[in-house]
Design an enzyme around this catalytic site. Structure first.
Site, short mmCIF file in Angstrom:
data_model
loop_
_atom_site.label_atom_id
_atom_site.label_comp_id
_atom_site.label_asym_id
_atom_site.label_seq_id
_atom_site.Cartn_x
_atom_site.Cartn_y
_atom_site.Cartn_z
CB SER A 278 40.87 35.56 3.24
OG SER A 278 40.25 36.17 4.39
CE LYS A 284 46.10 36.89 2.68
NZ LYS A 284 45.71 36.51 4.08
#
Ligand code: ARG
Length: 463
Positions: A278, A284
């Protein structure tokens, strides 16, 4: 600019028309099929004495040179040449002269030419995609073989239902993909007929030999009715439909991979190679590949609906609407090949977190059906009553915040006095999976049989 069809026109085409009418931007992808078809046609014209052997050879050599030019980026595609058929024909006359070059189009039309090129293209892609499906099936089968003893919950309504093995779950997908493969193969066989020589719509008075061109191009035989041959795009519709069903399956698999990679499941870890990050959240790791394949299902279905709609009200025979048939097929072909290759590679590098899968089986009373079956089999209780008694046991477990399999014999006996100590084995997860020995069931013997069926299938197809 003079067109190949200029004769009856007194005015030049509008530039707007030229751009709007041209298909060269996308049908240049059919150059190989177009040239191959023209070579076969020229050969046949020579053999049937419609043109001389010398002319036939000249044309074939010229066509081979064009193939070389295109493959070595020495060919300039121009919008004013409209489509691949006219681009090649025009270049041919530049190379070998108009007198002989102008004879290639004897006894054919662009209508049977495009029907041929497109059919050859679709059949070739059909084969390549079928082979990619076999690689995917083989990968699923390899992972299954390693995971006969990896327990995981089987679901209905996305709720825990009964224990299964990861092998069993993956074999479900293997059999779906085998059906996709078989649909492509049967479509190939049905459509492996040659439309060349149908001419514009009505055949030709020239003494052509359609068997000759059909065999030369690898078809089983010529198509039967010239009008149908130039109007038919069923081969492309079937191809788009078959790919759409395939994408229903890849999308379902990808949906599961996405769920399984979430923190809630934790069943798999997709390798870094096939995950993305991300831009804002440093922690992420996202399953973009699986999401994209799921998302690309939209364009694949769209291309099918598009061609169905294009074809649905066309009167016989060729109509220019049909030029709209190619871009969707080109798009679906690329989408499918890219998706199958990356999905197979992603699966090969995905880690299956066996402990999390087994731990998940300890929630949701997965062996409740086994308990009901036990009451029927060993205690002679009718299934409806057994279902009720088991339901009470589940309620008791829930009230104690336990899984059904964690209840003691004494606790079970408070629900029904018939329970004996065998019941503890019945509630065991592995025993539950192994108990389902019915053909196609979850026991390892049954899953091994399924794997063998797939292995024999693959051996047969890959040999
Ligand atoms: N570019 C055309 C197509 O893709 C080729 C056939 C044209 N035939 C015709 N009669 N205008 O369909």
């Amino acid at each position: 600019m003079k067109k190949l069809w200029q004769g009856r026109f007194n005015e030049e085409s509008s530039e707007l028309l030229e751009e709007f009418n041209a298909s060269i931007n996308f049908d240049k992808n059919l150059y190989e099929e177009d040239i191959k078809g023209s070579i076969a046609h020229a050969k046949m014209l020579g053999k049937c004495n419609i043109i001389s052997e010398h002319e036939s050879k000249e044309i074939i050599n010229g066509l081979k040179q064009i193939l070389f030019e295109i493959e070595n980026d020495r060919f300039i595609f121009k919008t004013e040449d409209e489509d691949i058929h006219m681009s090649v024909e025009k270049r041919l006359s530049q190379i070998i002269g108009k007198e002989i070059g102008g004879k290639l189009h004897t006894a054919r039309s662009r209508n049977d030419q495009v029907a041929l090129d497109f059919r050859l293209f679709v059949l070739k892609q059909n084969k390549e995609i079928a082979n990619l499906i076999l690689s995917l099936v083989s990968t699923l089968k390899d992972i299954a073989k390693e995971n006969l003893d990896t327990l995981m919950p089987g679901y209905t309504h996305l709720q825990h239902a009964q224990p299964v093995s990861l092998a069993y779950h993956l074999m479900a997908y293997a059999f779906m993909f085998i059906r996709d493969y078989e649909r492509l193969v049967s479509s190939y066989e049905r459509n492996n007929l040659c439309p060349l020589g149908s001419a514009a719509l009505a055949g030709t008075p020239h003494p052509i030999n359609r068997e000759l061109t059909a065999l030369e191009l690898g078809f089983s035989k010529p198509t039967f009715n010239a009008m149908d041959s130039v109007s038919d795009r069923d081969f492309a519709l079937e191809f788009l439909f078959n790919i759409s069903v395939l994408f229903t399956h890849t999308s379902r698999l990808c949906e599961e991979l996405i769920l399984w990679s979430s923190q809630e499941y934790g069943f798999i870890t997709i390798s870094d190679q096939f995950s993305t990050g991300s831009s804002i959240m440093p922690q992420k790791k996202n399953p973009d590949v699986a999401e994209l394949i799921r998302g690309k299902t939209g364009r694949v279905y769209g291309n099918l609906i598009s061609l169905l709609t294009i074809m649905k009200s066309l009167p016989m025979a060729y109509n220019k609407d049909m030029q709209e048939d190619k871009e969707g097929v080109l798009d679906s072909t690329k989408t499918t090949k890219d998706s199958l290759i990356i999905l197979t590679q992603m699966l090969k590098t995905t880690k299956f977190n066996k402990d999390n899968m087994i731990n998940a089986c300890k929630k949701g009373h997965l062996t409740a059906t086994d308990l009901a079956d036990y009451l029927v089999r060993e205690k002679g209780i009718n299934f409806r009553e057994a279902h009720y008694i088991t339901g009470r046991c589940v309620a008791l477990a829930e009230s104690k915040n336990l899984d059904l399999s964690e209840l003691s014999l004494d606790e079970l006996k408070t629900i029904h006095s018939d329970f004996d100590k065998n019941v503890i084995d019945i509630l065991n997860l592995v025993n539950s999976k192994e108990a389902r020995k019915s053909y196609g069931g979850t026991s390892n013997r049954s899953v091994e049989k399924q794997i063998l069926i797939i292995e024999n299938f693959l051996k047969d197809k890959l040999s």
